[in-house]
Design a protein around this motif. Structure first.
Motif, PDB file in Angstrom:
ATOM      1  N   TYR A   1     -12.395   3.760 -26.910  1.00 14.47           N
ATOM      2  CA  TYR A   1     -13.397   4.080 -27.925  1.00 14.47           C
ATOM      3  C   TYR A   1     -13.446   5.569 -28.225  1.00 14.47           C
ATOM      4  O   TYR A   1     -13.679   5.979 -29.339  1.00 14.47           O
ATOM      5  N   GLY A   2     -13.226   6.384 -27.205  1.00 15.94           N
ATOM      6  CA  GLY A   2     -13.351   7.829 -27.342  1.00 15.94           C
ATOM      7  C   GLY A   2     -14.389   8.337 -26.366  1.00 15.94           C
ATOM      8  O   GLY A   2     -14.930   7.572 -25.555  1.00 15.94           O
ATOM      9  N   SER A   3     -14.667   9.636 -26.426  1.00 16.09           N
ATOM     10  CA  SER A   3     -15.647  10.184 -25.500  1.00 16.09           C
ATOM     11  C   SER A   3     -16.473  11.276 -26.170  1.00 16.09           C
ATOM     12  O   SER A   3     -16.068  11.867 -27.170  1.00 16.09           O
ATOM     13  N   VAL A   4     -17.634  11.506 -25.589  1.00 16.14           N
ATOM     14  CA  VAL A   4     -18.538  12.579 -26.006  1.00 16.14           C
ATOM     15  C   VAL A   4     -18.911  13.326 -24.747  1.00 16.14           C
ATOM     16  O   VAL A   4     -19.307  12.722 -23.757  1.00 16.14           O
ATOM     17  N   HIS A   5     -18.759  14.646 -24.774  1.00 21.65           N
ATOM     18  CA  HIS A   5     -19.161  15.419 -23.601  1.00 21.65           C
ATOM     19  C   HIS A   5     -19.661  16.793 -24.033  1.00 21.65           C
ATOM     20  O   HIS A   5     -19.369  17.263 -25.132  1.00 21.65           O
ATOM     21  N   LYS A   6     -20.423  17.399 -23.135  1.00 16.65           N
ATOM     22  CA  LYS A   6     -21.040  18.693 -23.415  1.00 16.65           C
ATOM     23  C   LYS A   6     -20.133  19.813 -22.923  1.00 16.65           C
ATOM     24  O   LYS A   6     -19.631  19.781 -21.798  1.00 16.65           O
ATOM     25  N   LEU A   7     -19.934  20.809 -23.777  1.00 20.62           N
ATOM     26  CA  LEU A   7     -19.119  21.960 -23.425  1.00 20.62           C
ATOM     27  C   LEU A   7     -19.995  23.025 -22.760  1.00 20.62           C
ATOM     28  O   LEU A   7     -21.183  23.142 -23.058  1.00 20.62           O
ATOM     29  N   SER A   8     -19.401  23.783 -21.872  1.00 19.07           N
ATOM     30  CA  SER A   8     -20.170  24.806 -21.156  1.00 19.07           C
ATOM     31  C   SER A   8     -20.435  26.008 -22.056  1.00 19.07           C
ATOM     32  O   SER A   8     -19.783  26.209 -23.080  1.00 19.07           O
TER      33      SER A   8
ATOM     34  N   PRO B   1     -24.707  19.344 -32.546  1.00 13.12           N
ATOM     35  CA  PRO B   1     -25.808  19.945 -31.795  1.00 13.12           C
ATOM     36  C   PRO B   1     -26.446  19.006 -30.774  1.00 13.12           C
ATOM     37  O   PRO B   1     -26.995  19.460 -29.778  1.00 13.12           O
ATOM     38  N   THR B   2     -26.367  17.702 -31.009  1.00 11.57           N
ATOM     39  CA  THR B   2     -26.974  16.762 -30.068  1.00 11.57           C
ATOM     40  C   THR B   2     -25.969  15.669 -29.694  1.00 11.57           C
ATOM     41  O   THR B   2     -25.018  15.393 -30.428  1.00 11.57           O
ATOM     42  N   LYS B   3     -26.214  15.051 -28.556  1.00 17.37           N
ATOM     43  CA  LYS B   3     -25.350  13.977 -28.085  1.00 17.37           C
ATOM     44  C   LYS B   3     -25.435  12.783 -29.031  1.00 17.37           C
ATOM     45  O   LYS B   3     -24.436  12.113 -29.303  1.00 17.37           O
ATOM     46  N   LYS B   4     -26.621  12.526 -29.556  1.00 20.58           N
ATOM     47  CA  LYS B   4     -26.828  11.401 -30.456  1.00 20.58           C
ATOM     48  C   LYS B   4     -25.967  11.539 -31.717  1.00 20.58           C
ATOM     49  O   LYS B   4     -25.332  10.574 -32.158  1.00 20.58           O
ATOM     50  N   GLU B   5     -25.907  12.738 -32.282  1.00 13.65           N
ATOM     51  CA  GLU B   5     -25.101  12.960 -33.485  1.00 13.65           C
ATOM     52  C   GLU B   5     -23.608  12.803 -33.184  1.00 13.65           C
ATOM     53  O   GLU B   5     -22.851  12.278 -33.998  1.00 13.65           O
ATOM     54  N   ALA B   6     -23.176  13.255 -32.016  1.00 17.61           N
ATOM     55  CA  ALA B   6     -21.774  13.126 -31.620  1.00 17.61           C
ATOM     56  C   ALA B   6     -21.409  11.648 -31.452  1.00 17.61           C
ATOM     57  O   ALA B   6     -20.330  11.215 -31.870  1.00 17.61           O
ATOM     58  N   LEU B   7     -22.287  10.860 -30.846  1.00 19.73           N
ATOM     59  CA  LEU B   7     -22.039   9.430 -30.690  1.00 19.73           C
ATOM     60  C   LEU B   7     -21.999   8.719 -32.038  1.00 19.73           C
ATOM     61  O   LEU B   7     -21.206   7.802 -32.248  1.00 19.73           O
ATOM     62  N   GLN B   8     -22.852   9.144 -32.964  1.00 19.41           N
ATOM     63  CA  GLN B   8     -22.850   8.551 -34.299  1.00 19.41           C
ATOM     64  C   GLN B   8     -21.540   8.872 -35.027  1.00 19.41           C
ATOM     65  O   GLN B   8     -20.975   8.017 -35.713  1.00 19.41           O
ATOM     66  N   ALA B   9     -21.038  10.081 -34.864  1.00 16.65           N
ATOM     67  CA  ALA B   9     -19.764  10.457 -35.484  1.00 16.65           C
ATOM     68  C   ALA B   9     -18.614   9.657 -34.886  1.00 16.65           C
ATOM     69  O   ALA B   9     -17.706   9.220 -35.603  1.00 16.65           O
ATOM     70  N   LEU B  10     -18.651   9.443 -33.587  1.00 21.02           N
ATOM     71  CA  LEU B  10     -17.623   8.652 -32.915  1.00 21.02           C
ATOM     72  C   LEU B  10     -17.673   7.200 -33.385  1.00 21.02           C
ATOM     73  O   LEU B  10     -16.636   6.582 -33.635  1.00 21.02           O
ATOM     74  N   ALA B  11     -18.877   6.665 -33.549  1.00 16.28           N
ATOM     75  CA  ALA B  11     -19.032   5.293 -34.038  1.00 16.28           C
ATOM     76  C   ALA B  11     -18.519   5.170 -35.472  1.00 16.28           C
ATOM     77  O   ALA B  11     -17.845   4.199 -35.823  1.00 16.28           O
ATOM     78  N   ALA B  12     -18.820   6.168 -36.316  1.00 19.21           N
ATOM     79  CA  ALA B  12     -18.351   6.146 -37.700  1.00 19.21           C
ATOM     80  C   ALA B  12     -16.822   6.200 -37.755  1.00 19.21           C
ATOM     81  O   ALA B  12     -16.197   5.519 -38.569  1.00 19.21           O
TER      82      ALA B  12
END
Length: 145
Positions: A7-14, A49-60
């Motif tokens: 599916y892909g991944s979402v993670h936070k950068l330091s 900026p947020t994890k939620k937006e990154a997950l939405q982009a991955l889903a799209a």
């Protein structure tokens, strides 16, 4: 919750960042010659900026993962692909083989690529017909293979 395989991944950068969340998708694997181990190659889909937006982009992205035009037909894709692929062939024999096999796929020429399914391809292989010198003929066993 864990995302599904492939599916892909979402993670936070330091660090202190405006958009610390990265969405990325694995594009393949390559062999590292130095360590003789395989490593993943990624395509970054974007920073958010947020994890939620990154997950939405991955889903799209996973809804329509191809970078192709939505109205692209199978014939247009074949023309784009063959233009590049035929240049990489050494002789004309391979080009003739592909061109003759493509003639049996006339039923799917005008189907939009996003609507193409495996049953359409199977139909070309099993029941495909081509017009050769004005005569309609079916594919031989060799052509089907």
């Amino acid at each position: 919750m864990k995302l599904p395989n492939g599916y892909g991944s979402v993670h936070k950068l330091s660090g202190n960042r405006r958009n610390p969340w990265r969405a990325r998708k694995t594009t393949g694997w390559s062999l590292d010659k130095k360590t003789m181990k395989y490593k993943q190659e990624y395509t970054t889909l974007g920073y958010y900026p947020t994890k939620k937006e990154a997950l939405q982009a991955l889903a799209a992205y996973n809804e329509q993962p191809y970078d192709l035009d939505n109205n692209l037909t199978v014939m247009q894709l074949y023309e784009r692909w063959s233009k590049e692929y035929f240049q990489s062939l050494k002789g004309k024999s391979g080009q003739r083989t592909i061109t003759s096999a493509w003639a049996y796929c006339s039923d799917v020429y005008d189907i939009k690529l996003r609507d193409l399914r495996a049953r359409h391809i199977k139909g070309c292989i099993d029941d495909g017909t081509a017009v050769v010198r004005g005569v309609k003929k079916t594919a031989s066993a060799g052509t089907k293979s």
